[in-house]
Design a protein around this motif. Structure first.
Motif, short mmCIF file in Angstrom:
data_model
loop_
_atom_site.label_atom_id
_atom_site.label_comp_id
_atom_site.label_asym_id
_atom_site.label_seq_id
_atom_site.Cartn_x
_atom_site.Cartn_y
_atom_site.Cartn_z
N VAL A 50 0.82 -1.11 0.02
CA VAL A 50 -0.08 -0.14 -0.11
C VAL A 50 0.99 1.24 -0.03
N ARG A 51 1.72 0.95 0.40
CA ARG A 51 2.87 2.33 0.30
C ARG A 51 3.47 2.51 -0.98
N ILE A 52 3.58 1.74 -1.99
CA ILE A 52 3.96 2.03 -3.15
C ILE A 52 3.35 3.07 -3.80
N PRO A 53 4.24 4.26 -4.20
CA PRO A 53 3.49 5.46 -4.88
C PRO A 53 2.65 4.94 -5.98
N GLY A 54 1.32 5.38 -5.98
CA GLY A 54 0.50 5.10 -7.36
C GLY A 54 -0.60 4.09 -7.06
N VAL A 55 -0.52 3.11 -5.74
CA VAL A 55 -1.20 2.33 -5.39
C VAL A 55 -2.35 2.87 -4.87
N ARG A 56 -3.79 2.31 -5.46
CA ARG A 56 -5.01 2.96 -4.94
C ARG A 56 -5.67 1.93 -4.04
N ASP A 57 -5.92 0.75 -4.65
CA ASP A 57 -6.67 -0.16 -3.84
C ASP A 57 -6.05 -1.59 -3.73
N VAL A 58 -5.93 -2.13 -2.70
CA VAL A 58 -5.54 -3.39 -2.35
C VAL A 58 -6.39 -4.28 -1.46
N LYS A 59 -6.53 -5.55 -2.00
CA LYS A 59 -7.34 -6.45 -1.43
C LYS A 59 -6.82 -7.85 -1.39
N SER A 60 -6.93 -8.42 -0.55
CA SER A 60 -6.36 -9.92 0.00
C SER A 60 -7.39 -10.85 -0.03
N ILE A 61 -6.76 -12.21 -0.43
CA ILE A 61 -7.67 -13.34 -0.45
C ILE A 61 -6.92 -14.56 -0.02
N VAL A 62 -7.20 -14.98 1.19
CA VAL A 62 -6.25 -15.97 1.84
C VAL A 62 -6.72 -17.30 1.46
N VAL A 63 -5.47 -18.16 0.85
CA VAL A 63 -6.20 -19.62 0.41
C VAL A 63 -6.39 -20.42 1.78
N LEU A 64 -7.55 -20.89 1.92
CA LEU A 64 -7.77 -21.87 3.07
C LEU A 64 -7.21 -23.32 2.72
N GLU A 65 -7.38 -23.77 1.52
CA GLU A 65 -7.10 -25.15 1.12
C GLU A 65 -6.91 -25.40 -0.35
N ASP A 66 -5.86 -26.05 -0.53
CA ASP A 66 -5.50 -26.27 -1.90
C ASP A 66 -6.30 -27.40 -2.50
N ILE A 67 -7.33 -27.31 -3.49
CA ILE A 67 -8.01 -28.30 -4.05
C ILE A 67 -7.34 -29.06 -5.17
N LYS A 68 -6.65 -28.07 -6.01
CA LYS A 68 -5.82 -28.68 -7.06
C LYS A 68 -4.77 -27.58 -7.11
N LYS A 69 -3.54 -28.45 -7.22
CA LYS A 69 -2.28 -27.44 -7.43
C LYS A 69 -1.34 -28.19 -8.20
N SER A 70 -1.34 -27.83 -9.64
CA SER A 70 -0.54 -28.52 -10.51
C SER A 70 0.45 -27.52 -11.35
N PRO A 71 1.81 -27.92 -11.37
CA PRO A 71 2.63 -26.80 -12.02
C PRO A 71 2.61 -27.54 -13.41
N ALA A 72 2.20 -28.62 -13.90
CA ALA A 72 1.96 -29.35 -15.11
C ALA A 72 1.25 -28.45 -16.19
N ILE A 73 1.80 -28.41 -17.31
CA ILE A 73 1.06 -27.45 -18.46
C ILE A 73 0.43 -28.86 -19.41
N PRO A 74 -0.80 -28.75 -19.81
CA PRO A 74 -1.28 -29.74 -20.63
C PRO A 74 -0.56 -29.75 -21.81
N VAL A 75 -0.08 -31.02 -22.26
CA VAL A 75 0.53 -31.07 -23.64
C VAL A 75 -0.24 -32.16 -24.66
N GLN A 76 -1.38 -32.25 -24.55
CA GLN A 76 -2.14 -33.11 -25.11
C GLN A 76 -2.11 -32.63 -26.73
#
Length: 153
Positions: free
Chosen positions: A127-153
């Protein structure tokens, strides 16, 4: 770029385990080691394979809190955008930053030690970065799916 069946299988194998030897990949994709080696070199040269790195567990490294933060800037001048993006690039807790469409200008992926640490990251830096107006946070409660893999089909 056009990838054939073997290229896709090589990429899929590497996404499972990037430490596989050429011989192991060759066995997995039913080719000999020499063509696999040539294909790997070509995939690297073409930038399809951009590098090799370990997948780390943020929780085990002391960062159990995973959050997404949306940022809206006051204006879209080159000076404000450049300053904001440079500040974000220098922040080690921001592991990804995307310019996005919609109501907000940026979406940040942030790792923190706990809620107090997230508060510090947000209130003492973002919020202290000059030019920032709005900041909203979303906290992750649980990972349902977390994959670093990219589909290669």
């Amino acid at each position: 770029m056009s990838l054939d069946h073997f290229d896709r299988r090589i990429i899929a194998a590497l996404q499972e385990d990037a430490r596989m030897t050429v011989a192991q990949i060759a066995e997995r994709v039913s080719l000999s080691a020499t063509p696999v080696s040539r294909r790997l070199k070509k995939l690297e040269e073409d930038g399809v394979i951009a590098g090799y790195s370990p997948r780390l567990d943020a929780r085990k490294l002391g960062f159990p809190l995973d959050a997404y933060i949306t940022i809206n800037l006051q204006a879209h001048s080159d000076e404000i955008i450049d300053r904001f993006e440079n500040e974000i690039k220098g922040n080690p807790y921001v592991i990804a930053c995307h310019a996005v469409t919609g109501e907000m200008d940026y979406l940040l992926h942030v790792l923190a030690r706990d809620i107090e640490h997230l508060s510090q990251i947000t209130l003492k830096t973002l919020v202290r970065i000059p030019g920032v107006r709005d900041v909203k946070s979303i906290v992750v409660l649980e990972d349902i799916k977390k994959s670093p893999a990219i589909p290669v089909q």
